[in-house]
Scaffold this motif. Structure first.
Motif, PDB file in Angstrom:
ATOM      1  N   ARG A  77      90.355  31.797  25.763  1.00 16.01           N
ATOM      2  CA  ARG A  77      89.394  32.879  25.600  1.00 16.01           C
ATOM      3  C   ARG A  77      90.154  34.190  25.359  1.00 16.01           C
ATOM      4  N   VAL A  78      89.553  35.051  24.547  1.00 14.05           N
ATOM      5  CA  VAL A  78      90.168  36.345  24.255  1.00 14.05           C
ATOM      6  C   VAL A  78      89.123  37.424  24.479  1.00 14.05           C
ATOM      7  N   VAL A  79      89.507  38.505  25.153  1.00 17.80           N
ATOM      8  CA  VAL A  79      88.575  39.620  25.321  1.00 17.80           C
ATOM      9  C   VAL A  79      89.214  40.902  24.830  1.00 17.80           C
ATOM     10  N   TRP A  80      88.481  41.623  23.996  1.00 17.15           N
ATOM     11  CA  TRP A  80      88.894  42.975  23.625  1.00 17.15           C
ATOM     12  C   TRP A  80      87.911  43.935  24.269  1.00 17.15           C
ATOM     13  N   PHE A  81      88.315  44.544  25.366  1.00 16.26           N
ATOM     14  CA  PHE A  81      87.403  45.408  26.098  1.00 16.26           C
ATOM     15  C   PHE A  81      87.051  46.643  25.285  1.00 16.26           C
ATOM     16  N   ASN A  82      85.813  47.079  25.402  1.00 10.80           N
ATOM     17  CA  ASN A  82      85.352  48.308  24.745  1.00 10.80           C
ATOM     18  C   ASN A  82      85.506  48.290  23.243  1.00 10.80           C
ATOM     19  N   ASN A  83      85.598  47.149  22.663  1.00 14.24           N
ATOM     20  CA  ASN A  83      85.781  47.110  21.218  1.00 14.24           C
ATOM     21  C   ASN A  83      84.845  46.073  20.598  1.00 14.24           C
ATOM     22  N   PRO A  84      83.550  46.415  20.542  1.00 19.63           N
ATOM     23  CA  PRO A  84      82.569  45.442  20.033  1.00 19.63           C
ATOM     24  C   PRO A  84      82.679  45.249  18.518  1.00 19.63           C
ATOM     25  N   TYR A  85      83.365  46.172  17.856  1.00 26.02           N
ATOM     26  CA  TYR A  85      83.380  46.133  16.382  1.00 26.02           C
ATOM     27  C   TYR A  85      84.236  45.007  15.822  1.00 26.02           C
ATOM     28  N   LEU A  86      85.132  44.535  16.649  1.00 24.14           N
ATOM     29  CA  LEU A  86      86.074  43.542  16.178  1.00 24.14           C
ATOM     30  C   LEU A  86      85.369  42.217  15.823  1.00 24.14           C
ATOM     31  N   ALA A  87      84.282  41.940  16.557  1.00 26.63           N
ATOM     32  CA  ALA A  87      83.595  40.659  16.390  1.00 26.63           C
ATOM     33  C   ALA A  87      83.313  40.355  14.924  1.00 26.63           C
ATOM     34  N   LYS A  88      82.878  41.400  14.225  1.00 30.17           N
ATOM     35  CA  LYS A  88      82.522  41.208  12.812  1.00 30.17           C
ATOM     36  C   LYS A  88      83.711  40.877  11.936  1.00 30.17           C
ATOM     37  N   ARG A  89      84.873  41.289  12.383  1.00 32.92           N
ATOM     38  CA  ARG A  89      86.049  41.115  11.530  1.00 32.92           C
ATOM     39  C   ARG A  89      86.724  39.763  11.747  1.00 32.92           C
ATOM     40  N   LEU A  90      86.172  38.991  12.677  1.00 34.70           N
ATOM     41  CA  LEU A  90      86.805  37.711  12.981  1.00 34.70           C
ATOM     42  C   LEU A  90      85.829  36.553  12.809  1.00 34.70           C
ATOM     43  N   PRO A  91      85.410  36.279  11.583  1.00 37.96           N
ATOM     44  CA  PRO A  91      84.484  35.173  11.372  1.00 37.96           C
ATOM     45  C   PRO A  91      85.121  33.835  11.745  1.00 37.96           C
ATOM     46  N   THR A  92      84.250  32.871  12.043  1.00 34.29           N
ATOM     47  CA  THR A  92      84.729  31.553  12.424  1.00 34.29           C
ATOM     48  C   THR A  92      85.670  30.991  11.357  1.00 34.29           C
TER      49      THR A  92
END
Ligand code: ADP
Ligand code: MG
Length: 819
Positions: A207-222
């Motif tokens: 598991r990986v967590v980037w705290f306070n950085n919700p924007y990253l999700a979009k840049r890492l597609p499956t």
């Protein structure tokens, strides 16, 4: 698992021989490749190499669909790649970690290729993507031009070069993985909008967590391949990557992960990723345009990297070894230019005006030495020889004489002054304070009174016969004497009737008119800089200069800061000197320290107490000293006679107290550290230093040198409340070590040159890569500078033109001060 390249090679060979018909292996090449690659990539740990697999499409080959011509081309490319693969060493280490092999990376820009628009000295706004706002931020870091950027070095690198498999991750460490993104989404761990992802490789998921950085999700597609570098923590029993650096594994060089990643100094509004990206661009584009100012022949002899390579590797090194070589090269360049600068300075000083050759054949110094009540030490003889050799030259001497307190520098200086007098020149002997000048006057006269006969004694004036053809006259010129008397002495100096004038540095600053100044001896170098020497010269004198210091300066520092001075060292004390017993005491031992001091005073001795160092200001320090003095007077030693000096007192007030102490009218002298306590009080046997851990070793050694000057055993007590680790280390060293030079070296190691000796004030160019503890490198640079100077003193030869330019560029700021 080693990579077995042979099967693939054989098959490709066969495929070629069969005419690229996809007939070399049953089931087709693609199937074979798929299996082979899957196996091979297991062993590959380097992200760079993995990228090559992708670039060659080994991971998802489509050989079947290629034309014959394309197949031929592709096969030859893969062929060329195989030897590289074979070089990969796969060696599982003790913990089963697979070490990534170093990968050769080629610079992306071709050397010599000129980039349109701007030169290396253009402002950084000419770079793509650098706005005026961004430039303003860099300006705060001292970066304005592209060249500045190239020399804007990271303060360190994070080692993200070793890839691990997910199954090998351990808690609490900085680690790098290459993984596939299974899923990345916005989540709210602990109520903070963050990105959470699950990534996996052949060995497992994490598991990986980037705290306070919700924007990253979009840049890492499956199914994106990512490289992650960072700390792995443990959350409810499971490993989690915490806000790692991340980067897509694409067809370009990694800069944030999977390698040695540079950490740059930042300022408000500058972000690490942004700076790294910009730096990569600048290094790739511009490092190759920098012309190397080192002559190729020198570079080869010293086995140094070229400047462009060194710049590139200093920012984005291939590995630790490359980084070290880069630093070495850059540091060497700095030191060489520094040395060339100080040598030029020295030459200008020595050759621009003729000096005064002394007649050293005179019997006077011998007679003087014979008259002394002791034998000179071997070191004193040696140093006197070095000085005499200089004095006979028409080139003015510029020599730094180092020797511990009490090593006998004054005797040597007196001998040199006598040679000058015998040659018909005047000599000036200057001390930093009036009380020290008085002390020198008393000492010199005492030494001379044995060699000659004192024929007259007036206020501040003594004459001795029997040494020269005329009576040798020595004067003391300080502020404390009457105006009328001062004028009389000034007259005698101007008419040439006084041979040796002793005073403070004001002697040359306040316009004393000499008739024929031939030698200036300066005690305590750090207050007598280049500016003062220039002042002398502006008055039309070009005397020999002997600078003396009891503050031992490590050799490297001496060569750098005083590289324009020749160095002499008295490295032994006269026989029979006592060792000052030194002990550091804890707070709980304070009372016994006071008791010991009291006992010494009862036996007729005297003591110093140094108040704690307070850095805020002299005023605060003075106030604290007054409070401590009152506490000691009222509560601790009400029955003893105490005196106080601090930096806020006038010179006259300080001198008053010093005199009372020296003449025995005070038992204890309480003093702030800033005050010069360089007086000779043989009866003082106790030195007590408060908060001793806050002082540098050299300074503690100086304090200690105030005692142990008489016959009685002396003691240095160092009080320390709660020393830090480094403070404790220092205290241990000073307890055991009595050699000032060794202490100075230790000091330099522990504190660094900036603190040791304000390099800032020295007017020297600053060093970014060189450390003054690089003794060997510094000496190499000095040797090479001297060699260059001998071959081509003005750097006029064409192969030295770039070097001459660099010298001018680096030294342009300091120039005005001393030319
Ligand atoms: P420095 O200036 O290096 O601190 P000084 O020249 O003032 O040292 O010498 C300190 C003391 O040692 C003086 O009293 C001096 O006369 C004495 N001295 C100097 N050289 C010798 C020697 N070779 N042997 C014995 N005593 C010496
Ligand atoms: Mg001295």
């Amino acid at each position: 698992m080693p990579i077995n390249v042979e099967p693939l090679r054989k098959i490709l060979q066969l495929e070629g021989e069969k005419g690229y018909l996809d007939s070399a292996v049953i089931g087709g090449l693609d199937r074979f490749l798929h299996r082979w690659t899957a196996q091979a990539t297991q062993a590959v740990t380097s992200p760079q190499l993995l990228r090559q697999f992708q670039r060659l499409q080994l991971t998802n080959s489509n050989y079947a669909s290629l034309t014959k011509e394309q197949r031929r081309e592709w096969v030859s490319k893969v062929f060329a790649f195989l030897p590289e693969l074979e070089k990969v060493e796969v060696r599982p280490s003790a913990e089963g970690i697979v070490a990534a092999p170093p990968v050769k990376r080629r610079p992306s820009a071709v050397k010599g290729q000129k980039v349109a628009g701007g030169s290396i000295d253009s402002p950084i706004t000419t770079l793509k993507g650098v706005s005026t706002a961004l430039a303003a931020k860099f300006k705060r870091l001292g970066v304005e031009t592209i060249r500045d950027l190239l020399y804007f070095f990271p303060h360190r690198h994070l080692d993200y070069s070793q890839r691990k498999y997910i199954s090998q991750l351990t808690e609490g460490e900085e680690q790098t993985i290459i993984a596939n993104v299974w899923e990345a989404k916005v989540a709210m761990p602990g109520g903070r909008r963050s990105t959470e992802a699950i990534v996996g490789d052949e060995t497992g998921n994490v598991r990986v967590v980037w705290f306070n950085n919700p924007y990253l999700a979009k840049r890492l597609p499956t199914n994106t391949r990512v490289v992650l570098s960072g700390r792995v923590g443990l959350f409810s029993g499971r490993l989690v990557f915490e806000s790692p650096e991340w980067e897509l594994l694409e067809d370009k060089e990694l800069i944030h992960t999977g390698r040695l990643v540079p950490l740059y100094p930042l300022t408000q509004g500058l972000h690490p990723r942004q700076v790294r990206k910009l730096m990569k661009q600048v290094v790739d584009q511009w490092a190759w345009q920098v012309e190397d100012f080192l002559p190729p022949e020198l570079r080869q002899r010293c086995n140094l990297l070229g400047l462009p390579q060194a710049l590139a590797q200093a920012h984005y090194p291939e590995d630790e070894a490359a980084k070290d070589r880069a630093r070495l090269r850059l540091a060497f360049g700095e030191l060489l230019v520094l040395q060339l600068g100080v040598l030029t300075r020295k030459r200008d000083w020595q050759e621009s005006q003729p000096g005064n050759p002394f007649n050293i054949k005179t019997p006077v110094p011998d007679a003087f030495i014979k008259s002394l009540p002791f034998e000179l030490t071997a070191a004193q003889h040696q140093v006197l020889g070095e000085i005499l050799a200089d004095l006979k030259n028409p080139r003015p001497m510029t020599r730094l004489l180092q020797g511990e307190v009490g090593s006998g520098k004054t005797v040597v200086a007196t001998a040199a002054l006598l040679v000058g007098a015998a040659s018909g020149y005047q000599g000036a002997f200057m001390a930093p304070t009036e009380i020290l000048a008085e002390q020198h006057f008393a000492n010199v006269c005492q030494l001379l009174s044995r060699a000659g006969e004192q024929v007259s004694e007036e206020d501040n004036l003594r004459s001795f016969s029997g040494l020269l053809s005329h009576p040798l006259t020595v004067a003391l010129l300080i502020g404390g004497i009457s105006q009328a008397r001062k004028q009389e002495i000034q007259q005698l100096i101007t008419s040439g009737d006084i041979d040796i004038i002793i005073g403070t540095h004001a002697l040359i600053q306040e316009g004393v008119e000499f008739k024929q100044l031939g030698l200036a001896v300066v005690d305590e170098q750090h207050r007598f800089g280049v500016a003062q020497r220039s002042a002398l010269r502006q008055k039309g004198f070009n005397p020999h200069v002997l600078v003396m210091t009891a503050t031992p300066i490590p050799r490297t520092l001496a060569l750098t800061l005083y590289g324009d001075l020749d160095l002499s060292v008295i490295d032994e004390l006269p026989p029979g000197r006592q060792v000052v017993k030194t002990k550091w005491l804890k707070q709980s031992q304070r009372d016994s320290a006071y008791a010991f001091l009291r006992k010494q005073v009862a036996e007729g001795r005297q003591a110093f107490i140094i108040c704690p160092l307070i850095e805020e200001s002299e005023a605060i320090e003075a106030k604290a000293a007054v409070a401590e003095y009152e506490r000691l007077s009222n509560e601790v030693f009400p029955d003893l006679r105490l005196g106080l000096i601090h930096g806020r007192m006038s010179v006259a007030e300080k001198d008053e107290v010093m005199h009372r102490f020296r003449s025995g009218k005070l038992d204890v002298l309480v003093s702030t550290p800033v005050v010069e306590v360089g007086i000779d009080v043989p009866n003082a046997t106790v030195m007590l230093v408060e908060s001793a851990d806050r002082f540098g070793l050299s300074q503690l050694h100086q304090f200690r040198g105030r005692v142990g000057r008489g016959q009685e055993q002396s003691y240095c007590m160092l009080l320390s409340q709660n020393p830090s680790e480094i403070g404790r280390e220092r205290l241990d060293i000073i307890e055991k070590t009595h050699d000032g030079f060794q202490l100075a070296e230790e000091d330099l190691k522990l504190r660094g040159p900036g603190e040791f000796f304000g390099t800032r004030q020295s007017g020297l160019p600053d060093l970014r890569m060189a450390k003054l503890s690089d003794v060997a490198l510094l000496e190499l640079a000095r040797d090479e500078a001297i060699r260059l100077f001998e071959q081509d003193p003005n750097l006029k030869k064409s192969e030295h033109s770039l070097l001459a330019k660099e010298l001018a560029r680096v030294w342009q700021h300091g120039e005005a001060e001393w030319s």
